[in-house]
Design a protein around this motif. Structure first.
Motif, PDB file in Angstrom:
ATOM      1  N   ILE A  41       0.841  -1.203   0.000  1.00  0.00           N
ATOM      2  CA  ILE A  41       0.000   0.000   0.000  1.00  0.00           C
ATOM      3  C   ILE A  41       0.875   1.251   0.000  1.00  0.00           C
ATOM      4  CG2 ILE A  41      -1.600   1.354   1.430  1.00  0.00           C
ATOM      5  CD1 ILE A  41      -2.912  -1.314   2.220  1.00  0.00           C
ATOM      6  N   ALA A  42       1.929   1.230   0.787  1.00  0.00           N
ATOM      7  CA  ALA A  42       2.842   2.379   0.830  1.00  0.00           C
ATOM      8  C   ALA A  42       3.566   2.557  -0.494  1.00  0.00           C
ATOM      9  CB  ALA A  42       3.852   2.192   1.956  1.00  0.00           C
ATOM     10  N   LEU A  43       3.829   1.463  -1.185  1.00  0.00           N
ATOM     11  CA  LEU A  43       4.468   1.540  -2.498  1.00  0.00           C
ATOM     12  C   LEU A  43       3.551   2.227  -3.506  1.00  0.00           C
ATOM     13  CD1 LEU A  43       6.921   0.544  -4.268  1.00  0.00           C
ATOM     14  CD2 LEU A  43       5.547  -1.496  -4.742  1.00  0.00           C
ATOM     15  N   ILE A  44       2.243   1.938  -3.397  1.00  0.00           N
ATOM     16  CA  ILE A  44       1.279   2.520  -4.333  1.00  0.00           C
ATOM     17  C   ILE A  44       0.945   3.962  -3.963  1.00  0.00           C
ATOM     18  CG2 ILE A  44      -1.073   2.304  -5.248  1.00  0.00           C
ATOM     19  CD1 ILE A  44      -0.850  -0.715  -4.711  1.00  0.00           C
ATOM     20  N   GLU A  45       0.722   4.211  -2.683  1.00  0.00           N
ATOM     21  CA  GLU A  45       0.343   5.557  -2.225  1.00  0.00           C
ATOM     22  C   GLU A  45       1.189   5.921  -0.991  1.00  0.00           C
ATOM     23  OE1 GLU A  45      -3.639   8.026  -0.845  1.00  0.00           O
ATOM     24  OE2 GLU A  45      -3.875   6.169  -2.005  1.00  0.00           O
ATOM     25  N   PRO A  46       2.405   6.453  -1.214  1.00  0.00           N
ATOM     26  CA  PRO A  46       3.325   6.724  -0.102  1.00  0.00           C
ATOM     27  C   PRO A  46       2.783   7.698   0.933  1.00  0.00           C
ATOM     28  CG  PRO A  46       4.451   6.836  -2.226  1.00  0.00           C
ATOM     29  CD  PRO A  46       3.002   6.753  -2.519  1.00  0.00           C
ATOM     30  N   ASP A  47       1.885   8.603   0.531  1.00  0.00           N
ATOM     31  CA  ASP A  47       1.383   9.623   1.451  1.00  0.00           C
ATOM     32  C   ASP A  47       0.268   9.126   2.361  1.00  0.00           C
ATOM     33  OD1 ASP A  47       3.165  11.435   0.371  1.00  0.00           O
ATOM     34  OD2 ASP A  47       1.728  12.161  -1.123  1.00  0.00           O
ATOM     35  N   LEU A  48      -0.244   7.926   2.095  1.00  0.00           N
ATOM     36  CA  LEU A  48      -1.335   7.399   2.913  1.00  0.00           C
ATOM     37  C   LEU A  48      -0.793   6.932   4.264  1.00  0.00           C
ATOM     38  CD1 LEU A  48      -4.339   6.539   3.099  1.00  0.00           C
ATOM     39  CD2 LEU A  48      -3.640   4.320   2.189  1.00  0.00           C
ATOM     40  N   GLN A  49      -1.362   7.439   5.316  1.00  0.00           N
ATOM     41  CA  GLN A  49      -0.918   7.094   6.673  1.00  0.00           C
ATOM     42  C   GLN A  49      -1.804   5.983   7.230  1.00  0.00           C
ATOM     43  OE1 GLN A  49       1.837   8.433   8.152  1.00  0.00           O
ATOM     44  NE2 GLN A  49       2.132   9.489   6.188  1.00  0.00           N
ATOM     45  N   LEU A  50      -1.199   4.834   7.515  1.00  0.00           N
ATOM     46  CA  LEU A  50      -1.921   3.731   8.138  1.00  0.00           C
ATOM     47  C   LEU A  50      -1.663   3.747   9.647  1.00  0.00           C
ATOM     48  CD1 LEU A  50      -1.154   0.851   5.596  1.00  0.00           C
ATOM     49  CD2 LEU A  50      -3.215   2.254   5.737  1.00  0.00           C
ATOM     50  N   THR A  51      -2.682   3.419  10.403  1.00  0.00           N
ATOM     51  CA  THR A  51      -2.566   3.459  11.868  1.00  0.00           C
ATOM     52  C   THR A  51      -2.050   2.145  12.447  1.00  0.00           C
ATOM     53  OG1 THR A  51      -4.829   2.685  12.226  1.00  0.00           O
ATOM     54  CG2 THR A  51      -4.500   5.065  11.929  1.00  0.00           C
ATOM     55  N   GLY A  52      -2.136   1.094  11.670  1.00  0.00           N
ATOM     56  CA  GLY A  52      -1.800  -0.224  12.193  1.00  0.00           C
ATOM     57  C   GLY A  52      -2.995  -0.941  12.782  1.00  0.00           C
ATOM     58  N   GLU A  53      -4.132  -0.255  12.832  1.00  0.00           N
ATOM     59  CA  GLU A  53      -5.350  -0.841  13.388  1.00  0.00           C
ATOM     60  C   GLU A  53      -6.330  -1.271  12.298  1.00  0.00           C
ATOM     61  OE1 GLU A  53      -5.894  -1.409  16.607  1.00  0.00           O
ATOM     62  OE2 GLU A  53      -3.855  -0.692  16.978  1.00  0.00           O
ATOM     63  N   GLU A  54      -5.915  -1.148  11.029  1.00  0.00           N
ATOM     64  CA  GLU A  54      -6.827  -1.481   9.925  1.00  0.00           C
ATOM     65  C   GLU A  54      -7.083  -2.993   9.846  1.00  0.00           C
ATOM     66  OE1 GLU A  54      -4.859   2.353   9.098  1.00  0.00           O
ATOM     67  OE2 GLU A  54      -4.094   0.356   9.575  1.00  0.00           O
ATOM     68  N   ARG A  55      -8.296  -3.331   9.496  1.00  0.00           N
ATOM     69  CA  ARG A  55      -8.646  -4.728   9.204  1.00  0.00           C
ATOM     70  C   ARG A  55      -8.798  -4.838   7.693  1.00  0.00           C
ATOM     71  NH1 ARG A  55     -13.558  -7.499   8.704  1.00  0.00           N
ATOM     72  NH2 ARG A  55     -14.671  -5.600   9.269  1.00  0.00           N
TER      73      ARG A  55
END
Length: 447
Positions: free
Chosen positions: A216-230
């Protein structure tokens, strides 16, 4: 935990360098696959001459290769749904590369046939696996176009096999298999370094895979993931469910799968027959050397490229069960005329362009159609098994070429008979019901 639908994430993306990188790498993979599958047919007379046998004796080689391709489509393609697109592509490229190099040391037609049969096991799975990865990595609105561009690489590989015939006077027929073996071996480490795995595959196999966040970071580097996503997908199967052949007939897919398998059987059988024997038909029935025919074939390749890309563009806009039949009717008409118009006629090359346009575009359309029929969990399996049905046709159809040569049929009669099968394919695909690419919850994708 908040649900994160990776399919929606992929579909909302604008095209970025990573999409084109994946497309470029998989196009090269398919180029090599097409080259290795079809090259033996382009140089068959030279191989036969070197072993001191008639061209008809090459039937054994074509038969073994097609058996290998059929078995591989059924047995190896499911590995892509079990172990991943990337790993399986690397494995297939490595093994068929080694076997292609080994072919250069064959000391008899039987040994060559066995090696081509073994290579076919792994060659067969490359296209369905690569098509599945392109489909799963590309935004929906550009999906058919990107699949078509990657399949154009497969067509280009087939045409490059014709160019290999030009190397025969200086380097022998073995040069074609050195090229076909060393290229995939050189590609394997590049795939390992630069090709990402399918996001939807990762989620359906293990939604907690840390590779999901990295991709996901490779596709959209600016997207911030929280680590809580399912992480989820629309068609994620229950845990522990194994892919079975019956799955391609479940959830309303039975009628469509049956028609697609029959269409693939006839279409790929026709392609295998012509790939194996067309240069030999012209040499034995019309007195045209394989070198002369190879030059014209390379010109005809342009038609195949345009046909493949065109149908991808059109399938993003029009129903496939109306579009694809037009290509197959074009195959029938152009084949009939190719057998009638003299090789030296100014009309011959345009006819060859038209045949190549329709044949490559029609088969590409069938392959793209299958990415819409089968969900991620069984996509490589579904495409591979449909290809397996096609390879069964590829086992039977080339036998007819050897029979036509042994029976001293004319070129006109031979190609007119071969032109019947694309007409039947057109009727089969025309009877497919229109498909809905995004079914409502609980509804099957096809009826």
């Amino acid at each position: 935990m908040q649900s994160f639908d990776v399919q929606q994430f992929i579909d909302r993306q604008q095209l970025k360098p990573v999409h084109f990188r994946v497309l470029a790498m998989l196009t090269v993979v398919m180029f090599i696959d097409g080259f290795d599958i079809f090259v033996v047919g382009k140089i068959a007379p030279a191989i036969a001459a070197d072993f001191g046998v008639t061209p008809a004796a090459m039937t054994l080689v074509f038969l073994f290769q097609q058996i290998g391709l059929a078995v591989g489509a059924f047995l190896v393609s499911p590995l892509f749904d079990k172990f991943g697109r990337k790993r399986s592509l690397m494995l297939c490229c490595a093994i068929f590369g080694i076997l292609s190099v080994a072919t250069t040391f064959a000391t008899s037609i039987v040994a060559l046939a066995v090696l081509r049969g073994l290579a076919g096991l792994f060659l067969a799975a490359v296209l369905p696996g690569a098509v599945a990865l392109v489909a799963e990595f590309t935004p929906e609105r550009r999906r058919s176009t990107f699949i078509a561009l990657s399949i154009a690489g497969y067509s280009a590989g087939s045409a490059a096999g014709a160019a290999a015939a030009l190397l025969i006077p200086d380097y022998g027929w073995q040069a074609a298999f050195w090229i076909g073996g060393l290229l995939p071996l050189a590609l394997v480490p590049l795939l390992g370094l630069f090709l990402p795995e399918s996001l939807t595959f990762r989620v359906e196999r293990n939604a907690s895979d840390p590779g999901i966040a990295r991709t996901i970071a490779l596709i959209e580097p600016d997207l911030q993931l929280t680590g809580e996503e399912r992480f989820v997908t629309p068609d994620r199967p229950g845990k522990g469910r194994r892919t079975r052949v019956v799955d391609v007939f479940r959830d309303g897919r039975a009628r469509t799968t049956t028609l697609v398998w029959l269409a693939c059987l006839l279409s790929m059988g026709n392609i295998a027959l012509l790939a194996a024997w067309l240069p030999t038909f012209f040499q034995e029935m019309a007195g045209i050397s394989i070198q002369r025919f190879a030059i014209v074939s390379m010109i005809g390749f342009l038609g195949g490229m345009v046909g493949t890309v065109t149908i991808g563009f059109l399938m993003d806009r029009f129903p496939p069960n109306r579009l694809i039949p037009a290509y197959y009717l074009g195959i029938a008409v152009s084949l009939t005329l190719i057998g009638t118009v003299p090789f030296e006629s100014p009309y011959f090359v345009p006819l060859l362009l038209g045949w190549s346009f329709c044949q490559s575009g029609g088969q590409a359309g069938l392959n793209m159609l299958m990415t819409r029929v089968y969900p991620t969990a069984i996509r490589s399996t579904g495409i591979g098994w449909a290809g397996g049905a096609g390879r069964i046709g590829g086992i039977i159809a080339p036998l007819l070429g050897g029979f036509a040569l042994a029976s001293a049929f004319s070129l006109q009669f031979t190609l007119a008979i071969i032109a019947i099968s694309p007409v039947i394919v057109a009727l089969l695909v025309a009877n497919l019901r229109p498909m809905r690419e995004e079914p409502a919850a609980g509804e099957p994708a096809v009826a």
